[in-house]
Structure formats: C-alpha cells, structure tokens
Design a protein around this motif. Sequence first.
Motif, PDB file in Angstrom:
ATOM      1  N   TYR A 110       1.297 -16.754 -10.011  1.00 12.98           N
ATOM      2  CA  TYR A 110       2.211 -16.557  -8.893  1.00 12.98           C
ATOM      3  C   TYR A 110       2.665 -15.106  -8.756  1.00 12.98           C
ATOM      4  N   GLY A 156       0.449 -12.683  -9.113  1.00 15.31           N
ATOM      5  CA  GLY A 156      -0.721 -11.973  -8.654  1.00 15.31           C
ATOM      6  C   GLY A 156      -1.566 -11.341  -9.728  1.00 15.31           C
ATOM      7  N   GLN A 158      -5.970 -15.830 -11.232  1.00 13.79           N
ATOM      8  CA  GLN A 158      -6.099 -17.047 -10.440  1.00 13.79           C
ATOM      9  C   GLN A 158      -6.264 -18.241 -11.371  1.00 13.79           C
ATOM     10  N   PRO A 170      -0.635 -12.922   0.684  1.00 16.49           N
ATOM     11  CA  PRO A 170      -0.590 -13.184  -0.762  1.00 16.49           C
ATOM     12  C   PRO A 170       0.177 -12.107  -1.519  1.00 16.49           C
ATOM     13  N   PHE A 171      -0.037 -10.832  -1.176  1.00 21.05           N
ATOM     14  CA  PHE A 171       0.665  -9.749  -1.869  1.00 21.05           C
ATOM     15  C   PHE A 171       2.170  -9.870  -1.691  1.00 21.05           C
ATOM     16  N   GLU A 200       3.465 -12.816  -3.801  1.00 19.61           N
ATOM     17  CA  GLU A 200       3.435 -12.498  -5.231  1.00 19.61           C
ATOM     18  C   GLU A 200       4.528 -11.505  -5.611  1.00 19.61           C
TER      19      GLU A 200
END
Length: 234
Positions: free
Chosen positions: A145, A147, A150, A167-168, A171
Amino acid sequence: MARLPRLSVPNCPHHVLHRGNNGQAIFLNDADRALFLRLLADAALETRVALHAYVLLDDAFRLLLTPGDEGALARLMQALGRRYVRAFNQAHGRSGTLWEGRFRSTVVEPSEVLLDCMVHMDLAPVRAGLAADAAAWPWSSHGVYAGQRQDAKLTPPALWWTLGNTPFAREAAYARRVAAGLPAAEQAHLDRTLRGGWALGGAAFLAGLELQAGRRVKPGRPGRPRGSAQPIGG
C-alpha cells in the motif's frame, strides 16, 4: 457470564488476531513466514475470503479480510491453522498445539476506521520492537500500500481507492497516514474492541449491526445494573 458467539458478518471487513500459546513464537524464521503466507493465500481462495492486509510478528499475526458468507471466516482460520501447525511441527520436530485458544476478531465498518486498522497493523512490528518503522518490516502488507512492491493475493478495500486519483497519490497518502501514526487512545480502543470481540465503527453502523445480528456488538455501560448490590466482577 456466557461468552457471546463470535460475530461474523458476510461482506464486511474483519480484523483478526491470533497468538501463540503461552506467548510462544509461531514463526521461527523467514521460511515459516513465507510458508504461512502461501497457506493463507490458498485458504482465502478456497473459502472465498478477500484478504486486504496482514502482518506477521514473532508470536502472533493480524489479518484484515472480508468473508463472502457467514461461515467463511471460521473455515479459513480452521484450514489455515491445521495446515500451518502440521507443517510447523514437521519442520521443527515438535508436536502439540501452537495457538492460544480461539482467534479474536472484530467486524469493522468500511469507513475511515478501516484505514486506522490498517495503520495499526502496519505499526505492530514497531510497537513490538521488531523494526524501526513500518517500511523496514517485510512481513506485512505495508509495502504494497506504500508502493514498495506488489502482492497479487491482496484485494485493496474499497476505501483505499478514495485516497487519490492515481496509484502514486494513493500510495503517498497512505504512507503519510502510517508515518503520522495513531493517538494512543485510538490504539487502545482498537485493541480493546478486538480483545472483546466487539464491532468497530460509528454509532449508526453499530446500531444497524445490532439489529442485523440480533445481539450486542459493543460493550455495555460500565456500572452495576440498577437495583443490584452485586459489585462489578464479583
């Protein structure tokens, strides 16, 4: 007083804690932890339980997951417990039980408090003196979570997607929450709720859950019943 049956609500997140018997270690090395995670992923798939987050310590583990039906959580924990104990005992030349009685669990409202649970889990290795910060402990879902890596076995909770548009951004926002930590009072509340098997959430969520479950889902008010001279705990 008779113990209330464990509260299990389909399609609602649950925070789970299981400890080693008498405080004994349930993971002696990284191979044990890697095996446990493989067995956890298999059991979650078999029982239709969505795994959101985890942390493995030396003498305990915590999970955040959502069962697909009322009995799914129990089935997952039974399958995981049996398989892991068998493999652990064979690997380390021992026999007998590994777990401290029943696992503990609490139903969690899918709101901000769910993210608080995730933060609390991520910081468990820090509280236990196993790591300087959450990012330094590889045996939790924090790195996913935040980043750093995975993990296909994890299903992010719906609230996760509200933390940012990319996503960035999600995270970074989550990493900031973990870095900020939780107030001591909130940590104590999360642990008390889990220890007692109560539900965690706002007043409206708890009231609706009591109607659905047909039982209390939060502790009663402190003090003795009216008209009774019996002291608390007597």
